[in-house]
Design an enzyme around this catalytic site. Sequence first.
Site, PDB file in Angstrom:
ATOM      1  N   LEU A   1      -0.711  -0.233  -4.182  1.00  0.00           N
ATOM      2  CA  LEU A   1       0.012   0.785  -4.938  1.00  0.00           C
ATOM      3  C   LEU A   1       1.302   0.159  -5.468  1.00  0.00           C
ATOM      4  CD1 LEU A   1      -0.258   4.098  -2.891  1.00  0.00           C
ATOM      5  CD2 LEU A   1      -1.149   3.643  -5.162  1.00  0.00           C
TER       6      LEU A   1
ATOM      7  N   ASN B   1       0.799  -1.228   0.000  1.00  0.00           N
ATOM      8  CA  ASN B   1       0.000   0.000   0.000  1.00  0.00           C
ATOM      9  C   ASN B   1       0.831   1.277   0.000  1.00  0.00           C
ATOM     10  OD1 ASN B   1      -1.618  -2.046   2.215  1.00  0.00           O
ATOM     11  ND2 ASN B   1      -2.565  -1.558   0.256  1.00  0.00           N
TER      12      ASN B   1
ATOM     13  N   VAL C   1       1.364   7.009   0.334  1.00  0.00           N
ATOM     14  CA  VAL C   1       0.681   6.010   1.149  1.00  0.00           C
ATOM     15  C   VAL C   1      -0.777   5.910   0.728  1.00  0.00           C
ATOM     16  CG1 VAL C   1      -0.066   5.439   3.498  1.00  0.00           C
ATOM     17  CG2 VAL C   1       2.187   6.446   3.118  1.00  0.00           C
ATOM     18  N   CYS C   2      -1.209   4.679   0.489  1.00  0.00           N
ATOM     19  CA  CYS C   2      -2.629   4.416   0.216  1.00  0.00           C
ATOM     20  C   CYS C   2      -3.221   3.992   1.555  1.00  0.00           C
ATOM     21  CB  CYS C   2      -2.760   3.300  -0.813  1.00  0.00           C
ATOM     22  SG  CYS C   2      -4.438   2.760  -1.083  1.00  0.00           S
ATOM     23  N   LEU C   3      -3.779   4.907   2.260  1.00  0.00           N
ATOM     24  CA  LEU C   3      -4.249   4.610   3.605  1.00  0.00           C
ATOM     25  C   LEU C   3      -5.654   5.156   3.764  1.00  0.00           C
ATOM     26  CD1 LEU C   3      -3.384   3.395   6.306  1.00  0.00           C
ATOM     27  CD2 LEU C   3      -2.369   5.551   6.905  1.00  0.00           C
TER      28      LEU C   3
END
Length: 184
Positions: free
Chosen positions: A120, A76, A84-86
């Site tokens: 990601l 991620n 950051v894919c959060l």
Amino acid sequence: MSSPSKRREMDLMKLMMSDYKVEMINDGMQEFYVHFHGPSDSPYHGGVWRIRVELPDAYPYKSPSIGFVNKIYHPNVDEMSGSVCLDVINQTWSPMFDLVNVFEVFLPQLLLYPNPSDPLNGEAAALMMRDRTAYDQRVKEYCEKYAKPEDVGAAPEEKSSDEEELSEDDYDSSDEAVAGQADP
């Protein structure tokens, strides 16, 4: 209720008063780096990352932008940009959260519980789903290669196995310092 700028100052001070090293990028309080240590019960343990934080004008009503400066192997996190894919930070952010939450809850949770179904970094996600042991090994390799305390400028108190590397760095630094003093 206090203004966003007042809240930004309070949250930043709270983060600085905690155990995190914070480096301001410019004179404003909107961009800074935070040194973040990998959670102890994870393959990221021992790694130290420099996290770039950017607070939007509408903070705390809008979430901060978070990115890893030094490389990390994670489904991620984009390997090249460090983005950051959060979900919690990007979509479910609430003004009730603060900057300490980001570093004590959100990022540790991200590293402890990666989500390979929304990647990601597709390679990391595929390896994690295919072979968890190989994935954990790759994470540890990245920690060794890119996330040592000296990689973020932290004092290498806990690392003593890299003495040769550290002494070269120290030699280079002192060399430059001496050269800088002799010029004027």
